[in-house]
Write an enzyme that holds these catalytic residues in place. Structure first.
Site, PDB file in Angstrom:
ATOM      1  N   LYS A 101      11.590 -24.680  -0.822  1.00 31.37           N
ATOM      2  CA  LYS A 101      12.539 -24.853   0.063  1.00 31.37           C
ATOM      3  C   LYS A 101      11.861 -25.282   1.437  1.00 31.37           C
ATOM      4  O   LYS A 101      12.219 -26.277   2.045  1.00 31.37           O
ATOM      5  CB  LYS A 101      13.129 -23.339   0.355  1.00 31.37           C
ATOM      6  CG  LYS A 101      14.198 -22.982  -0.729  1.00 31.37           C
ATOM      7  CD  LYS A 101      14.165 -23.124  -1.908  1.00 31.37           C
ATOM      8  CE  LYS A 101      15.118 -22.624  -3.061  1.00 31.37           C
ATOM      9  NZ  LYS A 101      15.117 -21.480  -3.405  1.00 31.37           N
ATOM     10  N   ASP A 117      11.375 -11.313  -0.184  1.00 33.01           N
ATOM     11  CA  ASP A 117      11.510 -12.584  -0.711  1.00 33.01           C
ATOM     12  C   ASP A 117      12.082 -13.450   0.581  1.00 33.01           C
ATOM     13  O   ASP A 117      13.121 -13.561   0.869  1.00 33.01           O
ATOM     14  CB  ASP A 117      12.652 -12.653  -1.746  1.00 33.01           C
ATOM     15  CG  ASP A 117      12.878 -13.892  -2.311  1.00 33.01           C
ATOM     16  OD1 ASP A 117      12.173 -14.947  -1.724  1.00 33.01           O
ATOM     17  OD2 ASP A 117      13.869 -13.916  -3.306  1.00 33.01           O
ATOM     18  N   TRP A 133      20.225 -13.813  -4.687  1.00 34.42           N
ATOM     19  CA  TRP A 133      18.861 -13.787  -5.035  1.00 34.42           C
ATOM     20  C   TRP A 133      18.477 -12.298  -5.310  1.00 34.42           C
ATOM     21  O   TRP A 133      17.716 -11.981  -6.078  1.00 34.42           O
ATOM     22  CB  TRP A 133      18.043 -14.483  -4.105  1.00 34.42           C
ATOM     23  CG  TRP A 133      18.443 -16.031  -4.573  1.00 34.42           C
ATOM     24  CD1 TRP A 133      18.921 -16.968  -3.573  1.00 34.42           C
ATOM     25  CD2 TRP A 133      18.032 -16.806  -5.401  1.00 34.42           C
ATOM     26  NE1 TRP A 133      18.885 -18.187  -4.121  1.00 34.42           N
ATOM     27  CE2 TRP A 133      18.238 -18.319  -5.250  1.00 34.42           C
ATOM     28  CE3 TRP A 133      17.294 -16.103  -6.752  1.00 34.42           C
ATOM     29  CZ2 TRP A 133      18.118 -19.017  -6.468  1.00 34.42           C
ATOM     30  CZ3 TRP A 133      17.085 -17.371  -7.926  1.00 34.42           C
ATOM     31  CH2 TRP A 133      17.482 -18.649  -7.568  1.00 34.42           C
TER      32      TRP A 133
HETATM   33  C1  PLP Z   1      15.095 -20.471  -4.678  1.00 34.72           C
HETATM   34  C2  PLP Z   1      15.081 -19.133  -4.500  1.00 34.72           C
HETATM   35  C3  PLP Z   1      14.440 -18.294  -5.494  1.00 34.72           C
HETATM   36  C4  PLP Z   1      14.062 -18.755  -6.765  1.00 34.72           C
HETATM   37  O1  PLP Z   1      13.125 -19.630  -6.595  1.00 34.72           O
HETATM   38  P1  PLP Z   1      12.407 -20.403  -8.075  1.00 34.72           P
HETATM   39  O2  PLP Z   1      11.062 -21.139  -7.427  1.00 34.72           O
HETATM   40  O3  PLP Z   1      13.168 -21.285  -8.488  1.00 34.72           O
HETATM   41  O4  PLP Z   1      11.931 -19.498  -8.866  1.00 34.72           O
HETATM   42  C5  PLP Z   1      14.290 -17.086  -5.027  1.00 34.72           C
HETATM   43  N1  PLP Z   1      14.624 -16.548  -4.087  1.00 34.72           N
HETATM   44  C6  PLP Z   1      15.306 -17.137  -3.229  1.00 34.72           C
HETATM   45  C7  PLP Z   1      15.636 -16.439  -1.941  1.00 34.72           C
HETATM   46  C8  PLP Z   1      15.462 -18.509  -3.295  1.00 34.72           C
HETATM   47  O5  PLP Z   1      16.235 -19.293  -2.611  1.00 34.72           O
END
Ligand code: PLP
Length: 361
Positions: free
Chosen positions: A196, A172, A102
């Site tokens: 998530k 993030d 990521w």
């Molecule tokens: C799932 C995830 C993303 C991407 O998320 P989207 O909502 O599909 O754009 C980005 N960063 C992390 C750490 C993730 O787990």
């Protein structure tokens, strides 16, 4: 009706109490005679839903008055672009810490907008740890420092907050937001896709310090400008209303169970069970991550060979344990045990792991 234990990395399990309540309120929300999906986003009903969602999130995370909460669309991935678009400035520079899949995506996107330096990288150790701050090389003139505070695929988590001085820290937190208390005041910007640990896909939450608003260059599309979204209270256009509503129910569920300190206790207990099963398996199950950097939310593990991994997935499914296949980029297994995964699900997984090893080990 029968529900399985769902270990998906995302979209992921939601609390059963939240789904039940959403079902009860589906046709008639609080006497309005309509579903939240059918309401005007400008009406007083929805305004009360989004205001309560924000207030509850603020209470849960202890978000200080200096920070705005934005409900946006485009997932965490759009934030990979919006952050540099808004914060880097023309010809600007930013520091990124590379900890896995990521982080790589965030870095790739940021490179389209300016000068990206890797303050540190875990690539030489195959992304199995968080580089300690003593190894970071920070640029004092960077517009911000970006971290991926939980790598969902690699299962690597920061259990500490980097010190970046005057340079804003951007994180993030998609896959571990709300899993434990976090000191929001230490961050310039926190972002997370909802699917998530928050709610339905389609929503992203951004928590941004007010002095970072209004830095987007002229010509930035309105939907990509944090200040436009903040000034319109996330309602510049029609927000993802149903996703905001369900996320609000999740916030209420967290407050009712005792808040993030209690959630952390439960998450630590669940993670200890899975790591315990791995570490006590005599090498049958292995997790490659440096123990101090192991994620409480996403636990990748391998078995001795591919045939056993296939058998594991098949038998797990027959036992009501689903979505345990690891990400295609790393293979093996991955158990995502987010807030909404009950202890009973983790206990069922761990006893299945022991049973499978007895039969095949
Ligand atoms: C799932 C995830 C993303 C991407 O998320 P989207 O909502 O599909 O754009 C980005 N960063 C992390 C750490 C993730 O787990």
């Amino acid at each position: 009706m029968s529900r399985v234990f769902n270990f998906s990395a995302g979209p992921a399990v939601l609390p059963e109490a939240v789904l039940t309540r959403a079902a009860e309120e589906m046709l008639d929300w609080h006497g309005s005679g309509m579903s939240v999906m059918e309401m005007s986003h400008r009406g007083k009903e929805f305004e009360s839903i989004i205001a309560k969602a924000e207030a509850d999130l603020r209470q849960l995370m202890g978000i200080p008055a200096s920070h705005k909460v934005l409900f946006l669309q485009g997932g965490a991935t759009l934030q990979f672009a919006m952050i540099p678009m808004n914060l880097m400035g023309a010809g600007g520079a930013a520091d990124y810490v590379h900890t896995g899949e990521w982080a790589k995506k965030a870095i790739g996107e940021a490179r389209k907008f300016g000068n990206v330096s890797l303050a540190a990288s875990a690539e030489d150790r195959k992304f199995t740890h968080v580089p300690p701050q003593s190894e970071w090389q920070l640029n004092p003139d960077a517009a911000y420092v970006h971290i991926t505070s939980n790598e969902t695929i690699g299962g690597v988590e920061y259990h500490w907050i980097p010190e970046t001085g005057k340079v804003p820290l951007v994180a993030d937190m998609s896959s571990h937001i709300l899993s434990r208390p976090m000191d929001v005041s230490r961050y310039g910007l926190i972002y997370a896709g909802a699917q998530k640990n928050i709610g339905p896909a389609g929503l992203a939450i951004v928590i941004i310090r007010e002095d970072l608003l209004g830095r987007a260059p002229a010509g930035t599309a309105a939907m990509m400008d944090y200040k436009v979204m903040a000034d319109s209270a996330s309602m510049y256009n029609t927000p993802p209303t149903y996703a905001v509503y369900v996320s609000g129910l999740v916030f209420e569920w967290l407050l009712d169970l005792g808040g993030l300190a209690e959630m952390e206790k439960r998450n630590r207990a669940k993670a200890a069970l899975v790591y315990g099963a791995i570490d006590s398996s005599g090498g049958f199950y292995t997790n490659p991550v440096e123990p101090r950097d192991r994620s409480l939310m996403n636990i990748p593990f391998r078995l001795p060979d591919a045939a056993l991994e296939d058998a594991f997935l098949k038998e797990a499914k027959a036992n009501g344990l689903l979505q345990l296949k690891g990400h295609r980029s790393v293979g093996g297994m991955r158990a995502s045990i987010y807030n909404a995964m009950p202890l009973a699900g983790v206990e069922a997984l761990v006893s299945f792991m022991r049973e499978f090893q007895r039969a095949h080990g």
